[in-house]
Design a protein around this motif. Sequence first.
Motif, PDB file in Angstrom:
ATOM      1  N   UNK A 108       6.178  -0.711  14.811  1.00 25.43           N
ATOM      2  CA  UNK A 108       5.099   0.111  14.248  1.00 25.43           C
ATOM      3  C   UNK A 108       5.661   1.387  13.620  1.00 25.43           C
ATOM      4  N   UNK A 109       6.621   2.000  14.281  1.00 22.21           N
ATOM      5  CA  UNK A 109       7.234   3.222  13.740  1.00 22.21           C
ATOM      6  C   UNK A 109       7.930   2.945  12.413  1.00 22.21           C
ATOM      7  N   UNK A 110       8.641   1.824  12.333  1.00 20.67           N
ATOM      8  CA  UNK A 110       9.315   1.468  11.090  1.00 20.67           C
ATOM      9  C   UNK A 110       8.299   1.220   9.977  1.00 20.67           C
ATOM     10  N   UNK A 111       7.189   0.578  10.310  1.00 20.27           N
ATOM     11  CA  UNK A 111       6.151   0.330   9.308  1.00 20.27           C
ATOM     12  C   UNK A 111       5.548   1.646   8.835  1.00 20.27           C
ATOM     13  N   UNK A 112       5.287   2.565   9.753  1.00 15.49           N
ATOM     14  CA  UNK A 112       4.710   3.859   9.370  1.00 15.49           C
ATOM     15  C   UNK A 112       5.657   4.612   8.438  1.00 15.49           C
ATOM     16  N   UNK A 113       6.968   4.567   8.717  1.00 15.40           N
ATOM     17  CA  UNK A 113       7.939   5.204   7.809  1.00 15.40           C
ATOM     18  C   UNK A 113       7.921   4.528   6.436  1.00 15.40           C
ATOM     19  N   UNK A 114       7.871   3.214   6.438  1.00  9.78           N
ATOM     20  CA  UNK A 114       7.821   2.465   5.179  1.00  9.78           C
ATOM     21  C   UNK A 114       6.583   2.847   4.384  1.00  9.78           C
ATOM     22  N   UNK A 115       5.451   2.935   5.052  1.00 12.49           N
ATOM     23  CA  UNK A 115       4.204   3.259   4.361  1.00 12.49           C
ATOM     24  C   UNK A 115       4.214   4.691   3.830  1.00 12.49           C
ATOM     25  N   UNK A 116       4.836   5.611   4.564  1.00 14.82           N
ATOM     26  CA  UNK A 116       4.944   6.990   4.076  1.00 14.82           C
ATOM     27  C   UNK A 116       5.761   7.026   2.777  1.00 14.82           C
ATOM     28  N   UNK A 117       6.835   6.278   2.752  1.00 16.12           N
ATOM     29  CA  UNK A 117       7.653   6.203   1.525  1.00 16.12           C
ATOM     30  C   UNK A 117       6.890   5.535   0.389  1.00 16.12           C
ATOM     31  N   UNK A 118       6.181   4.460   0.702  1.00 17.74           N
ATOM     32  CA  UNK A 118       5.423   3.742  -0.334  1.00 17.74           C
ATOM     33  C   UNK A 118       4.279   4.599  -0.870  1.00 17.74           C
ATOM     34  N   UNK A 119       3.703   5.431  -0.018  1.00 16.05           N
ATOM     35  CA  UNK A 119       2.613   6.313  -0.459  1.00 16.05           C
ATOM     36  C   UNK A 119       3.113   7.304  -1.503  1.00 16.05           C
ATOM     37  N   UNK A 120       4.347   7.744  -1.376  1.00 12.00           N
ATOM     38  CA  UNK A 120       4.915   8.666  -2.366  1.00 12.00           C
ATOM     39  C   UNK A 120       5.064   7.994  -3.727  1.00 12.00           C
ATOM     40  N   UNK A 121       5.124   6.670  -3.712  1.00  7.24           N
ATOM     41  CA  UNK A 121       5.229   5.895  -4.952  1.00  7.24           C
ATOM     42  C   UNK A 121       3.857   5.391  -5.409  1.00  7.24           C
ATOM     43  N   UNK A 122       2.805   5.842  -4.731  1.00  9.92           N
ATOM     44  CA  UNK A 122       1.431   5.423  -5.046  1.00  9.92           C
ATOM     45  C   UNK A 122       1.234   3.915  -4.958  1.00  9.92           C
ATOM     46  N   UNK A 123       1.879   3.278  -3.991  1.00 12.21           N
ATOM     47  CA  UNK A 123       1.719   1.841  -3.801  1.00 12.21           C
ATOM     48  C   UNK A 123       0.279   1.579  -3.333  1.00 12.21           C
ATOM     49  N   UNK A 124      -0.467   0.750  -4.044  1.00 14.39           N
ATOM     50  CA  UNK A 124      -1.872   0.530  -3.703  1.00 14.39           C
ATOM     51  C   UNK A 124      -2.101  -0.215  -2.391  1.00 14.39           C
ATOM     52  N   UNK A 125      -1.059  -0.791  -1.817  1.00 14.99           N
ATOM     53  CA  UNK A 125      -1.205  -1.530  -0.552  1.00 14.99           C
ATOM     54  C   UNK A 125      -1.243  -0.610   0.658  1.00 14.99           C
ATOM     55  N   UNK A 126      -0.857   0.644   0.479  1.00 18.46           N
ATOM     56  CA  UNK A 126      -0.685   1.549   1.614  1.00 18.46           C
ATOM     57  C   UNK A 126      -1.949   1.733   2.448  1.00 18.46           C
ATOM     58  N   UNK A 127      -3.110   2.064   1.884  1.00 10.53           N
ATOM     59  CA  UNK A 127      -4.268   2.332   2.752  1.00 10.53           C
ATOM     60  C   UNK A 127      -4.635   1.177   3.679  1.00 10.53           C
TER      61      UNK A 127
END
Length: 186
Positions: A108-127
């Motif tokens: 879960x921690x690794x996924x949260x880090x991944x999502x934080x990085x993807x959010x900076x790229x405006x990845x639409x899958x993040x929410x």
Amino acid sequence: MAEPLFVIDPETLRDRPADEAMARERLAELEAAGEDGDAERVPLLRMLGDVDGACHVGWRVLGRMGGPADAAALAMSGVIPIDAAKAAIRLAHALHWKGDHATADDLYSAVIRTLANAAMEDDPRVPELEAFTHQHLGKLRFDQGRMDLARFHFEHALELRQKMGAAPDQIESTRQALARVAELTT
């Protein structure tokens, strides 16, 4: 309205197939499909009581998607590609049910880090993935008896789901989880 595929126990917050025979039939179809059916097999195996099988298949799916293929590789890399986030969450949920809370937490921690990085790229899958992560992390905390943290994660999942206009059943499952936490803490 279609029949639900699974139901959530109001006391334990654990999901189970709405129709076990239909779930076993679907599982057989997925097994016959080989690797193409593996991702969907993980939650079915977990809900049907084969937690070890769910974990085995889950690691295999995660590895094929570019993520770590076992706990040792996860400890070394701590990285989950965004394309493998959903597989990692499903595996973490199976590990949680197996009682391997530490590895589930690491995933879960690794996924949260991944999502934080993807959010900076405006990845639409993040929410959607972030809500999915917090819902399941809340369930892990719930089973650990850490109700304040469970409430935090469920509240965050609900906020995200409402903001993105998630399906009503997803919003309801989060509300159900919050209500159960409230029952146990008041």
